[in-house]
Design a protein around this motif. Structure first.
Motif, PDB file in Angstrom:
ATOM      1  N   MET A   1    -109.463  20.183  17.026  1.00 11.82           N
ATOM      2  CA  MET A   1    -110.017  21.543  16.978  1.00 11.82           C
ATOM      3  C   MET A   1    -109.322  22.502  17.947  1.00 11.82           C
ATOM      4  SD  MET A   1    -112.073  22.463  14.646  1.00 11.82           S
ATOM      5  CE  MET A   1    -112.617  24.024  15.334  1.00 11.82           C
ATOM      6  N   VAL A   2    -108.509  21.958  18.872  1.00 13.36           N
ATOM      7  CA  VAL A   2    -107.854  22.867  19.831  1.00 13.36           C
ATOM      8  C   VAL A   2    -106.889  23.810  19.098  1.00 13.36           C
ATOM      9  CG1 VAL A   2    -106.392  23.024  21.874  1.00 13.36           C
ATOM     10  CG2 VAL A   2    -108.211  21.299  21.765  1.00 13.36           C
ATOM     11  N   PRO A   3    -105.908  23.289  18.363  1.00 14.02           N
ATOM     12  CA  PRO A   3    -105.042  24.225  17.644  1.00 14.02           C
ATOM     13  C   PRO A   3    -105.761  24.972  16.516  1.00 14.02           C
ATOM     14  CG  PRO A   3    -104.455  21.967  17.064  1.00 14.02           C
ATOM     15  CD  PRO A   3    -105.437  21.885  18.211  1.00 14.02           C
ATOM     16  N   ILE A   4    -106.715  24.310  15.854  1.00  5.95           N
ATOM     17  CA  ILE A   4    -107.420  25.008  14.765  1.00  5.95           C
ATOM     18  C   ILE A   4    -108.177  26.205  15.343  1.00  5.95           C
ATOM     19  CG2 ILE A   4    -109.226  24.811  13.005  1.00  5.95           C
ATOM     20  CD1 ILE A   4    -108.474  21.861  12.671  1.00  5.95           C
ATOM     21  N   GLY A   5    -108.813  25.988  16.497  1.00  3.73           N
ATOM     22  CA  GLY A   5    -109.537  27.086  17.155  1.00  3.73           C
ATOM     23  C   GLY A   5    -108.590  28.208  17.562  1.00  3.73           C
ATOM     24  N   ASN A   6    -107.385  27.818  18.010  1.00  2.43           N
ATOM     25  CA  ASN A   6    -106.410  28.846  18.404  1.00  2.43           C
ATOM     26  C   ASN A   6    -105.909  29.658  17.204  1.00  2.43           C
ATOM     27  OD1 ASN A   6    -106.362  28.701  21.168  1.00  2.43           O
ATOM     28  ND2 ASN A   6    -104.883  27.013  21.202  1.00  2.43           N
ATOM     29  N   ILE A   7    -105.800  28.993  16.060  1.00  2.00           N
ATOM     30  CA  ILE A   7    -105.405  29.753  14.856  1.00  2.00           C
ATOM     31  C   ILE A   7    -106.470  30.821  14.591  1.00  2.00           C
ATOM     32  CG2 ILE A   7    -104.977  29.665  12.360  1.00  2.00           C
ATOM     33  CD1 ILE A   7    -104.085  26.736  12.724  1.00  2.00           C
ATOM     34  N   ALA A   8    -107.733  30.387  14.653  1.00  3.19           N
ATOM     35  CA  ALA A   8    -108.825  31.342  14.380  1.00  3.19           C
ATOM     36  C   ALA A   8    -108.818  32.465  15.420  1.00  3.19           C
ATOM     37  CB  ALA A   8    -110.166  30.608  14.383  1.00  3.19           C
ATOM     38  N   GLN A   9    -108.725  32.078  16.689  1.00  3.08           N
ATOM     39  CA  GLN A   9    -108.775  33.094  17.756  1.00  3.08           C
ATOM     40  C   GLN A   9    -107.653  34.114  17.608  1.00  3.08           C
ATOM     41  OE1 GLN A   9    -110.795  33.795  20.294  1.00  3.08           O
ATOM     42  NE2 GLN A   9    -112.217  32.087  20.055  1.00  3.08           N
TER      43      GLN A   9
ATOM     44  N   ARG B   1    -110.167  37.320  17.926  1.00  6.19           N
ATOM     45  CA  ARG B   1    -109.919  38.279  19.026  1.00  6.19           C
ATOM     46  C   ARG B   1    -109.582  39.664  18.473  1.00  6.19           C
ATOM     47  NH1 ARG B   1    -106.632  35.015  23.729  1.00  6.19           N
ATOM     48  NH2 ARG B   1    -108.023  33.237  23.693  1.00  6.19           N
ATOM     49  N   PRO B   2    -109.885  40.691  19.268  1.00  4.56           N
ATOM     50  CA  PRO B   2    -109.426  42.017  18.860  1.00  4.56           C
ATOM     51  C   PRO B   2    -107.898  41.999  18.726  1.00  4.56           C
ATOM     52  CG  PRO B   2    -110.692  42.084  20.929  1.00  4.56           C
ATOM     53  CD  PRO B   2    -110.559  40.650  20.549  1.00  4.56           C
ATOM     54  N   GLU B   3    -107.394  42.805  17.827  1.00  2.00           N
ATOM     55  CA  GLU B   3    -105.974  42.737  17.484  1.00  2.00           C
ATOM     56  C   GLU B   3    -105.034  42.786  18.696  1.00  2.00           C
ATOM     57  OE1 GLU B   3    -103.881  44.701  13.755  1.00  2.00           O
ATOM     58  OE2 GLU B   3    -106.077  44.682  13.638  1.00  2.00           O
ATOM     59  N   ASP B   4    -105.357  43.620  19.669  1.00  2.00           N
ATOM     60  CA  ASP B   4    -104.454  43.755  20.818  1.00  2.00           C
ATOM     61  C   ASP B   4    -104.510  42.545  21.768  1.00  2.00           C
ATOM     62  OD1 ASP B   4    -107.049  44.377  21.568  1.00  2.00           O
ATOM     63  OD2 ASP B   4    -106.415  45.767  23.146  1.00  2.00           O
ATOM     64  N   LYS B   5    -105.418  41.612  21.519  1.00  2.00           N
ATOM     65  CA  LYS B   5    -105.509  40.406  22.374  1.00  2.00           C
ATOM     66  C   LYS B   5    -104.988  39.168  21.634  1.00  2.00           C
ATOM     67  CE  LYS B   5    -108.261  41.873  25.982  1.00  2.00           C
ATOM     68  NZ  LYS B   5    -109.135  42.975  25.603  1.00  2.00           N
ATOM     69  N   ARG B   6    -104.481  39.345  20.426  1.00  2.00           N
ATOM     70  CA  ARG B   6    -103.951  38.192  19.666  1.00  2.00           C
ATOM     71  C   ARG B   6    -102.491  37.958  20.027  1.00  2.00           C
ATOM     72  NH1 ARG B   6    -106.167  40.277  13.820  1.00  2.00           N
ATOM     73  NH2 ARG B   6    -108.306  40.564  14.517  1.00  2.00           N
ATOM     74  N   ILE B   7    -102.113  36.675  20.133  1.00  2.00           N
ATOM     75  CA  ILE B   7    -100.712  36.356  20.432  1.00  2.00           C
ATOM     76  C   ILE B   7    -100.135  35.617  19.215  1.00  2.00           C
ATOM     77  CG2 ILE B   7     -99.137  35.213  22.063  1.00  2.00           C
ATOM     78  CD1 ILE B   7    -101.482  35.317  24.110  1.00  2.00           C
ATOM     79  N   PRO B   8     -99.307  36.285  18.423  1.00  2.00           N
ATOM     80  CA  PRO B   8     -98.829  35.661  17.181  1.00  2.00           C
ATOM     81  C   PRO B   8     -98.133  34.321  17.416  1.00  2.00           C
ATOM     82  CG  PRO B   8     -98.253  37.995  17.247  1.00  2.00           C
ATOM     83  CD  PRO B   8     -98.840  37.662  18.588  1.00  2.00           C
ATOM     84  N   GLN B   9     -97.438  34.188  18.556  1.00  2.00           N
ATOM     85  CA  GLN B   9     -96.727  32.920  18.806  1.00  2.00           C
ATOM     86  C   GLN B   9     -97.714  31.757  18.988  1.00  2.00           C
ATOM     87  OE1 GLN B   9     -93.904  33.106  22.007  1.00  2.00           O
ATOM     88  NE2 GLN B   9     -93.344  30.942  21.701  1.00  2.00           N
ATOM     89  N   VAL B  10     -98.859  32.052  19.603  1.00  2.00           N
ATOM     90  CA  VAL B  10     -99.868  30.985  19.775  1.00  2.00           C
ATOM     91  C   VAL B  10    -100.376  30.565  18.396  1.00  2.00           C
ATOM     92  CG1 VAL B  10    -102.164  30.439  20.677  1.00  2.00           C
ATOM     93  CG2 VAL B  10    -100.549  31.730  22.082  1.00  2.00           C
ATOM     94  N   ALA B  11    -100.630  31.564  17.537  1.00  2.00           N
ATOM     95  CA  ALA B  11    -101.104  31.241  16.181  1.00  2.00           C
ATOM     96  C   ALA B  11    -100.055  30.391  15.453  1.00  2.00           C
ATOM     97  CB  ALA B  11    -101.392  32.522  15.411  1.00  2.00           C
ATOM     98  N   ALA B  12     -98.785  30.793  15.559  1.00  2.00           N
ATOM     99  CA  ALA B  12     -97.718  30.072  14.833  1.00  2.00           C
ATOM    100  C   ALA B  12     -97.566  28.645  15.369  1.00  2.00           C
ATOM    101  CB  ALA B  12     -96.406  30.837  14.950  1.00  2.00           C
ATOM    102  N   GLU B  13     -97.569  28.483  16.700  1.00  2.00           N
ATOM    103  CA  GLU B  13     -97.433  27.129  17.272  1.00  2.00           C
ATOM    104  C   GLU B  13     -98.639  26.265  16.918  1.00  2.00           C
ATOM    105  OE1 GLU B  13     -94.733  28.476  21.094  1.00  2.00           O
ATOM    106  OE2 GLU B  13     -96.713  27.609  21.471  1.00  2.00           O
ATOM    107  N   SER B  14     -99.805  26.893  16.838  1.00  2.00           N
ATOM    108  CA  SER B  14    -101.029  26.140  16.532  1.00  2.00           C
ATOM    109  C   SER B  14    -101.017  25.665  15.080  1.00  2.00           C
ATOM    110  CB  SER B  14    -102.265  26.998  16.809  1.00  2.00           C
ATOM    111  OG  SER B  14    -102.277  27.362  18.172  1.00  2.00           O
ATOM    112  N   VAL B  15    -100.415  26.453  14.201  1.00  2.00           N
ATOM    113  CA  VAL B  15    -100.267  26.005  12.810  1.00  2.00           C
ATOM    114  C   VAL B  15     -99.406  24.735  12.789  1.00  2.00           C
ATOM    115  CG1 VAL B  15     -99.156  26.552  10.599  1.00  2.00           C
ATOM    116  CG2 VAL B  15    -100.645  28.237  11.697  1.00  2.00           C
ATOM    117  N   GLU B  16     -98.321  24.735  13.557  1.00  2.00           N
ATOM    118  CA  GLU B  16     -97.434  23.552  13.585  1.00  2.00           C
ATOM    119  C   GLU B  16     -98.175  22.345  14.152  1.00  2.00           C
ATOM    120  OE1 GLU B  16     -94.694  23.420  11.841  1.00  2.00           O
ATOM    121  OE2 GLU B  16     -95.256  25.487  11.395  1.00  2.00           O
TER     122      GLU B  16
END
Ligand code: GSH
Length: 202
Positions: A105-113, A118-133
């Motif tokens: 659930m750690v990476p799955i939760g990060n994809i969601a976050q 999170r509000p758009e300005d607090k999202r980090i696309p690289q975290v989402a991309a790494e969490s998908v991997e």
């Protein structure tokens, strides 16, 4: 009566699903998955972090989904949905039960976050991309583990399937249950066809 604080498609699905499987009576307190409900003074008095699930069992308030499942299994399970402590299958059962929340659930939760919570300005696309991997890597592990098995511990459905089933629900919603994951897709189909899962995700 047992009160379950629940929001649609969140980890509280696990608690409702377990209650349905074991026939435990419960009262659902359904919250919107939004700060208005989760961060309200009333709810923060139940769960100081404003997350779901939480339960109130005649005054005993608990709020970790895995701990809640273990507590309810001990109180109402009478040996159902888990191998006996000390039995041959217990170690594997505990592994998958905890892998679902502590690791997968750690990476799955990060994809969601980082994709929509999170509000758009607090999202980090690289975290989402790494969490998908990372999630794909874990799905690959499950795919191998499920070869020739109906459920994660073998022939019997257990509470470890409830823990993992929620992870897979999110993977499916995020488009990560690809066709090449045949064992995992079929496994998720078996879980999703259970009336308890359907009630918990309605
Ligand atoms: N480890 C906790 C995690 C609880 C959790 O993060 N719940 C999510 C929903 S699935 C939540 O309420 N998030 C709200 C937020 O982060 O603001 C558990 O298993 O119960």
């Amino acid at each position: 009566m047992l009160k379950i604080y629940h929001a649609k498609n969140t980890r509280s699905v696990r608690v409702v699903w377990l209650c349905e499987e074991l026939g435990i009576p419960y009262e659902l307190k359904t919250l919107n998955f939004s700060p208005d409900d989760l961060q309200s003074a009333e709810y923060l008095a139940v769960h100081p972090l404003g997350k779901v699930p939480a339960i109130d069992d005649d005054g005993l308030v608990l709020n970790e989904s895995g701990a809640i499942l273990q507590y309810l299994l001990e109180k109402h399970g009478n040996g159902r949905l888990e191998p006996k402590p000390g039995s041959a299958g217990r170690g594997q059962y505990l592994h998958w039960f905890h892998f679902a929340e502590a690791t997968m659930m750690v990476p799955i939760g990060n994809i969601a976050q980082h994709s929509f919570i999170r509000p758009e300005d607090k999202r980090i696309p690289q975290v989402a991309a790494e969490s998908v991997e990372s999630t794909k890597k874990m799905l690959g592990i499950l795919e191998k583990e499920l070869q020739g098995k109906d459920f994660i511990c073998g022939k019997e459905f257990t509470a470890a399937d409830i823990m993992l089933g929620y992870d897979l629900l999110l993977c499916k919603m995020f488009g990560l249950l690809s066709d090449d994951l045949a064992n995992t897709g079929a496994y998720f189909g078996r879980l999703a066809s259970r009336p308890g899962f359907q009630k918990a995700t309605a």
